[in-house]
Design a protein around this motif. Structure first.
Motif, PDB file in Angstrom:
ATOM      1  N   LEU A 176      51.039  35.914  36.417  1.00 21.86           N
ATOM      2  CA  LEU A 176      50.340  35.107  35.417  1.00 21.86           C
ATOM      3  C   LEU A 176      49.610  36.033  34.445  1.00 21.86           C
ATOM      4  N   PRO A 177      50.342  36.805  33.658  1.00 21.60           N
ATOM      5  CA  PRO A 177      49.699  37.809  32.798  1.00 21.60           C
ATOM      6  C   PRO A 177      48.799  37.216  31.724  1.00 21.60           C
ATOM      7  N   GLU A 178      48.913  35.913  31.499  1.00 21.14           N
ATOM      8  CA  GLU A 178      48.051  35.278  30.496  1.00 21.14           C
ATOM      9  C   GLU A 178      46.630  35.059  31.020  1.00 21.14           C
ATOM     10  N   TYR A 179      46.410  35.322  32.315  1.00 19.66           N
ATOM     11  CA  TYR A 179      45.099  35.126  32.925  1.00 19.66           C
ATOM     12  C   TYR A 179      44.464  36.451  33.317  1.00 19.66           C
ATOM     13  N   LYS A 180      43.139  36.446  33.343  1.00 24.53           N
ATOM     14  CA  LYS A 180      42.357  37.507  33.975  1.00 24.53           C
ATOM     15  C   LYS A 180      41.573  36.879  35.124  1.00 24.53           C
ATOM     16  N   PHE A 181      41.145  37.692  36.083  1.00 24.46           N
ATOM     17  CA  PHE A 181      40.298  37.136  37.135  1.00 24.46           C
ATOM     18  C   PHE A 181      39.068  38.002  37.330  1.00 24.46           C
ATOM     19  N   ILE A 182      38.009  37.361  37.836  1.00 24.52           N
ATOM     20  CA  ILE A 182      36.724  38.014  38.048  1.00 24.52           C
ATOM     21  C   ILE A 182      36.174  37.592  39.403  1.00 24.52           C
ATOM     22  N   GLY A 183      35.250  38.403  39.925  1.00 25.33           N
ATOM     23  CA  GLY A 183      34.554  38.068  41.162  1.00 25.33           C
ATOM     24  C   GLY A 183      34.792  39.074  42.258  1.00 25.33           C
ATOM     25  N   GLY A 184      33.745  39.380  43.006  1.00 25.85           N
ATOM     26  CA  GLY A 184      33.849  40.268  44.154  1.00 25.85           C
ATOM     27  C   GLY A 184      34.188  39.509  45.420  1.00 25.85           C
ATOM     28  N   ASP A 185      34.150  40.227  46.548  1.00 29.38           N
ATOM     29  CA  ASP A 185      34.481  39.576  47.813  1.00 29.38           C
ATOM     30  C   ASP A 185      33.215  39.309  48.614  1.00 29.38           C
ATOM     31  N   ARG A 186      33.372  38.542  49.675  1.00 31.10           N
ATOM     32  CA  ARG A 186      32.195  38.071  50.395  1.00 31.10           C
ATOM     33  C   ARG A 186      31.549  39.124  51.290  1.00 31.10           C
ATOM     34  N   THR A 187      32.236  40.232  51.544  1.00 35.27           N
ATOM     35  CA  THR A 187      31.657  41.283  52.373  1.00 35.27           C
ATOM     36  C   THR A 187      30.983  42.379  51.548  1.00 35.27           C
ATOM     37  N   GLY A 188      31.316  42.454  50.260  1.00 30.41           N
ATOM     38  CA  GLY A 188      30.808  43.530  49.425  1.00 30.41           C
ATOM     39  C   GLY A 188      31.568  44.821  49.582  1.00 30.41           C
ATOM     40  N   THR A 189      32.666  44.793  50.339  1.00 31.08           N
ATOM     41  CA  THR A 189      33.472  45.998  50.571  1.00 31.08           C
ATOM     42  C   THR A 189      34.735  46.021  49.733  1.00 31.08           C
ATOM     43  N   GLY A 190      35.070  44.888  49.111  1.00 29.96           N
ATOM     44  CA  GLY A 190      36.326  44.772  48.385  1.00 29.96           C
ATOM     45  C   GLY A 190      37.489  44.349  49.255  1.00 29.96           C
ATOM     46  N   GLU A 191      37.257  44.214  50.555  1.00 28.20           N
ATOM     47  CA  GLU A 191      38.341  43.923  51.489  1.00 28.20           C
ATOM     48  C   GLU A 191      38.334  42.486  52.006  1.00 28.20           C
ATOM     49  N   GLY A 192      37.299  41.727  51.682  1.00 30.50           N
ATOM     50  CA  GLY A 192      37.191  40.367  52.198  1.00 30.50           C
ATOM     51  C   GLY A 192      37.754  39.330  51.248  1.00 30.50           C
ATOM     52  N   GLU A 193      37.543  38.075  51.609  1.00 36.79           N
ATOM     53  CA  GLU A 193      37.986  36.967  50.783  1.00 36.79           C
ATOM     54  C   GLU A 193      37.079  36.820  49.558  1.00 36.79           C
ATOM     55  N   HIS A 194      37.667  36.387  48.460  1.00 36.60           N
ATOM     56  CA  HIS A 194      36.952  36.190  47.206  1.00 36.60           C
ATOM     57  C   HIS A 194      36.802  34.692  46.897  1.00 36.60           C
ATOM     58  N   CYS A 195      35.890  34.415  45.997  1.00 36.02           N
ATOM     59  CA  CYS A 195      35.849  33.138  45.279  1.00 36.02           C
ATOM     60  C   CYS A 195      36.159  33.453  43.816  1.00 36.02           C
ATOM     61  N   ALA A 196      37.315  34.045  43.594  1.00 38.22           N
ATOM     62  CA  ALA A 196      37.668  34.563  42.271  1.00 38.22           C
ATOM     63  C   ALA A 196      37.896  33.427  41.275  1.00 38.22           C
ATOM     64  N   VAL A 197      37.497  33.683  40.047  1.00 38.45           N
ATOM     65  CA  VAL A 197      37.727  32.757  38.938  1.00 38.45           C
ATOM     66  C   VAL A 197      38.767  33.370  38.014  1.00 38.45           C
ATOM     67  N   PHE A 198      39.876  32.668  37.825  1.00 42.40           N
ATOM     68  CA  PHE A 198      40.873  33.043  36.834  1.00 42.40           C
ATOM     69  C   PHE A 198      40.561  32.297  35.543  1.00 42.40           C
ATOM     70  N   TYR A 199      40.755  32.971  34.404  1.00 50.16           N
ATOM     71  CA  TYR A 199      40.505  32.317  33.129  1.00 50.16           C
ATOM     72  C   TYR A 199      41.501  32.812  32.090  1.00 50.16           C
ATOM     73  N   ASN A 200      41.703  31.974  31.090  1.00 49.22           N
ATOM     74  CA  ASN A 200      42.605  32.302  29.992  1.00 49.22           C
ATOM     75  C   ASN A 200      41.784  32.903  28.847  1.00 49.22           C
ATOM     76  N   PRO A 201      41.879  34.223  28.638  1.00 49.31           N
ATOM     77  CA  PRO A 201      41.050  34.857  27.606  1.00 49.31           C
ATOM     78  C   PRO A 201      41.431  34.460  26.187  1.00 49.31           C
ATOM     79  N   GLN A 202      42.583  33.824  26.022  1.00 51.55           N
ATOM     80  CA  GLN A 202      42.933  33.328  24.698  1.00 51.55           C
ATOM     81  C   GLN A 202      42.082  32.119  24.307  1.00 51.55           C
ATOM     82  N   ARG A 203      41.520  31.459  25.314  1.00 53.15           N
ATOM     83  CA  ARG A 203      40.701  30.277  25.055  1.00 53.15           C
ATOM     84  C   ARG A 203      39.227  30.491  25.344  1.00 53.15           C
ATOM     85  N   LEU A 204      38.925  31.340  26.334  1.00 54.92           N
ATOM     86  CA  LEU A 204      37.547  31.526  26.760  1.00 54.92           C
ATOM     87  C   LEU A 204      37.136  32.982  26.600  1.00 54.92           C
TER      88      LEU A 204
END
Length: 256
Positions: free
Chosen positions: A58-86
Motif C-alpha cells: 500500500l505505497p499510497e499510505y504511511k504509518f506511525i506509532g511505536g509498539d507497546r513494549t518500547g523495544t520496537g518488537e511488540g504489537e503496535h496500535c499503528a495508524v495508517f494515513y493517506n498523505p495525499q489527503r492528510l
C-alpha cells in the motif's frame, strides 16, 4: 469535507497454520483496504515486520506509532494515513497505566502492556484539525479495560476544542460493558456503530466468518455526520483477512 475511517485488528504474526498465516493473509488485507480506500486506518496487533509488509503493498499510505513494549518488537496500535489527503502535524504514544508516559508500563494487574497512539492532522480545503486516537484494551482484565477507557477519554479531552476527534480500536468489550459505557458517556464523541442493532455490531469471528462479539468500533466527533457504517464480513482472495472483521465509517463535516 468527507473522510473515510477504518479500524482493523490485523492479528499479530502468530505461527498459525494454513491460510491463517500472515504471509497468506496480507494480500487479502491489502485488498480490503484498497477497496474502501480509507483516509485513516487504526490498526491493532501489527508488529513492525507486518506493518512494513503491508505498507509495501500500500505505497499510497504511511504509518506511525511505536509498539507497546518500547523495544520496537511488540504489537503496535499503528495508524495508517493517506498523505495525499492528510498532513501530519504531530503524533505520540501513551501507555494504559498509572504511568502513561513510560513505555511498556504495567500497573493494573495485566499480563501485557497496553497502549494508544494518537496523531493530529490537517485535512480538507478549507482545512480542519483532525485528531485520531487508536488503542487496544486488555483482553483479560475488565478493571484494566475500564481504567484504560477512562485514561483514553481524559486524553481526548486534552486536545483543543477545534479538533475533530476520532477513536478507533479493539476494545475487547461490547457496548453493554462499563468500559464501553465510559467511552460512550462523552459529549464530544459518539459510537458510529450504535446506529446498528447490537446483534449487527459483532466483529470478532476467529476465522469462522460467524462473529459473536461486538468489540471493535469507531467513535467519531459529534460534529461529523455519519454517512455510512460498514462491517466487512466478506472473504477476500477466498480467505478471511483476519480473525476480526474490519469496521469502516464514512463521515462528513456538517458544514460541507
Amino acid at each position: 469535507m468527507k473522510i473515510t475511517v477504518m479500524s482493523f485488528n490485523l492479528r499479530y504474526d502468530k505461527p498459525d497454520s494454513g491460510v491463517r498465516q500472515w504471509e497468506k493473509r496480507i494480500g487479502a488485507i491489502a485488498s480490503v483496504i484498497q477497496h474502501y480506500q480509507p483516509d485513516l486506518i487504526g490498526t491493532q496487533e501489527g508488529k513492525t515486520p507486518q506493518l512494513s509488509n503491508l505498507q509495501a503493498l500500500l505505497p499510497e499510505y504511511k504509518f506511525i506509532g511505536g509498539d507497546r513494549t518500547g523495544t520496537g518488537e511488540g504489537e503496535h496500535c499503528a495508524v495508517f494515513y493517506n498523505p495525499q489527503r492528510l498532513e501530519l502535524q504531530q503524533t505520540k504514544d501513551f501507555y494504559l497505566s498509572d504511568t502513561p508516559e513510560i513505555p511498556g508500563s504495567i500497573t493494573w494487574d495485566t499480563r501485557l502492556p497496553r497502549m494508544a497512539t494518537w496523531a493530529n492532522f490537517t485535512v480538507g480545503n478549507p482545512s480542519i484539525s483532525l485528531t485520531i486516537v487508536n488503542t487496544h484494551l486488555d483482553h483479560e482484565n475488565a478493571k484494566a479495560r475500564e481504567l484504560g477507557a477512562a485514561l483514553v477519554i481524559l486524553r481526548l479531552m486534552e486536545f483543543p476544542s477545534e479538533d475533530y476527534l476520532l477513536l478507533t480500536g479493539d476494545f475487547n468489550a461490547n457496548p453493554t460493558t462499563l468500559a464501553r459505557m465510559i467511552l460512550a458517556d462523552n459529549y464530544k464523541i459518539q459510537d458510529a456503530l450504535a446506529t446498528l442493532p447490537l446483534d449487527k455490531q459483532k466483529t470478532f469471528h476467529e476465522f469462522t466468518g460467524e462473529a459473536w462479539d461486538a468489540i471493535d468500533t469507531i467513535y467519531c466527533d459529534r460534529r461529523f455526520q455519519i454517512e455510512q457504517v460498514i462491517i466487512d464480513r466478506q472473504q477476500w482472495e477466498d480467505i478471511w483477512p483476519s480473525d476480526h472483521f474490519p469496521v469502516i465509517v464514512k463521515l462528513q463535516t456538517v458544514s460541507s
